[in-house]
Write a protein that holds these residues in place. Sequence first.
Motif, PDB file in Angstrom:
ATOM      1  N   LEU A 165       0.829  -1.200   0.000  1.00  0.00           N
ATOM      2  CA  LEU A 165       0.000   0.000   0.000  1.00  0.00           C
ATOM      3  C   LEU A 165       0.868   1.256   0.000  1.00  0.00           C
ATOM      4  O   LEU A 165       0.594   2.215  -0.739  1.00  0.00           O
ATOM      5  N   ALA A 166       1.932   1.259   0.798  1.00  0.00           N
ATOM      6  CA  ALA A 166       2.848   2.403   0.836  1.00  0.00           C
ATOM      7  C   ALA A 166       3.527   2.604  -0.521  1.00  0.00           C
ATOM      8  O   ALA A 166       3.651   3.734  -1.003  1.00  0.00           O
ATOM      9  N   VAL A 167       3.945   1.520  -1.150  1.00  0.00           N
ATOM     10  CA  VAL A 167       4.570   1.605  -2.477  1.00  0.00           C
ATOM     11  C   VAL A 167       3.573   2.161  -3.495  1.00  0.00           C
ATOM     12  O   VAL A 167       3.923   2.997  -4.339  1.00  0.00           O
ATOM     13  N   ALA A 168       2.316   1.731  -3.415  1.00  0.00           N
ATOM     14  CA  ALA A 168       1.292   2.220  -4.338  1.00  0.00           C
ATOM     15  C   ALA A 168       1.048   3.710  -4.140  1.00  0.00           C
ATOM     16  O   ALA A 168       0.917   4.461  -5.114  1.00  0.00           O
ATOM     17  N   VAL A 169       0.990   4.170  -2.888  1.00  0.00           N
ATOM     18  CA  VAL A 169       0.771   5.592  -2.610  1.00  0.00           C
ATOM     19  C   VAL A 169       1.947   6.424  -3.119  1.00  0.00           C
ATOM     20  O   VAL A 169       1.763   7.444  -3.790  1.00  0.00           O
ATOM     21  N   VAL A 170       3.168   5.977  -2.827  1.00  0.00           N
ATOM     22  CA  VAL A 170       4.358   6.698  -3.284  1.00  0.00           C
ATOM     23  C   VAL A 170       4.405   6.717  -4.810  1.00  0.00           C
ATOM     24  O   VAL A 170       4.697   7.755  -5.420  1.00  0.00           O
ATOM     25  N   SER A 171       4.097   5.606  -5.445  1.00  0.00           N
ATOM     26  CA  SER A 171       4.091   5.550  -6.912  1.00  0.00           C
ATOM     27  C   SER A 171       3.033   6.485  -7.494  1.00  0.00           C
ATOM     28  O   SER A 171       3.276   7.150  -8.505  1.00  0.00           O
ATOM     29  N   GLY A 172       1.863   6.541  -6.873  1.00  0.00           N
ATOM     30  CA  GLY A 172       0.809   7.438  -7.335  1.00  0.00           C
ATOM     31  C   GLY A 172       1.209   8.894  -7.219  1.00  0.00           C
ATOM     32  O   GLY A 172       0.970   9.694  -8.138  1.00  0.00           O
ATOM     33  N   ILE A 173       1.829   9.242  -6.095  1.00  0.00           N
ATOM     34  CA  ILE A 173       2.281  10.627  -5.905  1.00  0.00           C
ATOM     35  C   ILE A 173       3.384  10.954  -6.912  1.00  0.00           C
ATOM     36  O   ILE A 173       3.359  12.024  -7.540  1.00  0.00           O
ATOM     37  N   ALA A 174       4.344  10.051  -7.067  1.00  0.00           N
ATOM     38  CA  ALA A 174       5.436  10.280  -8.026  1.00  0.00           C
ATOM     39  C   ALA A 174       4.872  10.402  -9.452  1.00  0.00           C
ATOM     40  O   ALA A 174       5.305  11.274 -10.215  1.00  0.00           O
ATOM     41  N   GLY A 175       3.915   9.563  -9.810  1.00  0.00           N
ATOM     42  CA  GLY A 175       3.308   9.662 -11.138  1.00  0.00           C
ATOM     43  C   GLY A 175       2.578  10.978 -11.326  1.00  0.00           C
ATOM     44  O   GLY A 175       2.637  11.584 -12.410  1.00  0.00           O
ATOM     45  N   GLY A 176       1.899  11.451 -10.289  1.00  0.00           N
ATOM     46  CA  GLY A 176       1.218  12.749 -10.370  1.00  0.00           C
ATOM     47  C   GLY A 176       2.183  13.894 -10.537  1.00  0.00           C
ATOM     48  O   GLY A 176       1.954  14.825 -11.328  1.00  0.00           O
ATOM     49  N   VAL A 177       3.297  13.858  -9.792  1.00  0.00           N
ATOM     50  CA  VAL A 177       4.315  14.905  -9.890  1.00  0.00           C
ATOM     51  C   VAL A 177       4.954  14.883 -11.272  1.00  0.00           C
ATOM     52  O   VAL A 177       5.149  15.940 -11.904  1.00  0.00           O
ATOM     53  N   ILE A 178       5.290  13.715 -11.760  1.00  0.00           N
ATOM     54  CA  ILE A 178       5.909  13.589 -13.099  1.00  0.00           C
ATOM     55  C   ILE A 178       4.922  14.060 -14.164  1.00  0.00           C
ATOM     56  O   ILE A 178       5.303  14.716 -15.126  1.00  0.00           O
ATOM     57  N   GLY A 179       3.640  13.770 -13.983  1.00  0.00           N
ATOM     58  CA  GLY A 179       2.620  14.233 -14.934  1.00  0.00           C
ATOM     59  C   GLY A 179       2.514  15.748 -14.947  1.00  0.00           C
ATOM     60  O   GLY A 179       2.244  16.355 -15.986  1.00  0.00           O
ATOM     61  N   LEU A 180       2.682  16.380 -13.793  1.00  0.00           N
ATOM     62  CA  LEU A 180       2.635  17.850 -13.723  1.00  0.00           C
ATOM     63  C   LEU A 180       3.863  18.485 -14.364  1.00  0.00           C
ATOM     64  O   LEU A 180       3.780  19.577 -14.936  1.00  0.00           O
ATOM     65  N   ILE A 181       5.002  17.824 -14.243  1.00  0.00           N
ATOM     66  CA  ILE A 181       6.244  18.361 -14.789  1.00  0.00           C
ATOM     67  C   ILE A 181       6.208  18.330 -16.323  1.00  0.00           C
ATOM     68  O   ILE A 181       6.642  19.263 -16.985  1.00  0.00           O
ATOM     69  N   ASP A 182       5.673  17.262 -16.885  1.00  0.00           N
ATOM     70  CA  ASP A 182       5.640  17.148 -18.346  1.00  0.00           C
ATOM     71  C   ASP A 182       4.643  18.067 -18.872  1.00  0.00           C
ATOM     72  O   ASP A 182       4.041  18.609 -19.443  1.00  0.00           O
TER      73      ASP A 182
END
Length: 130
Positions: free
Chosen positions: A113-130
Amino acid sequence: MSVLFLRMGTCAVVLRAESLVVVNPVGAQEVRYDDIRAVVAGSAAGLKVVTVRGETLSPMVFGGSLVDLLFGTSEKAALEIRQRLPRARRPSAKGEPVKRTLVRPCRPADVLLAVAVVSGIAGGVIGLID
């Protein structure tokens, strides 16, 4: 999905020396044997434990299980629990309330669950950067 399956797969009914512990996907409940009024194995593949105070514990491990339906594991569990019940039970006025653990630890599921949350946050941040 893995978190859900891990939590569901680790459900159990634990028979201790003095008490019964029902481990469900999120929480756990513990009741002393002398505080149990009835143990009922349901016809729809289930197990219910009723305390002298009128509280009902329903283990998820037997609810709707095909294994239980085919092999009658809830009936076997009910027999085993009934054998551990003392002859003299407490009156409802002296019965202790069921001890509840709201969130039980399940390390593999919590790590996923922690890995999924961190991955979701990282994906959201990367999506905002692009």
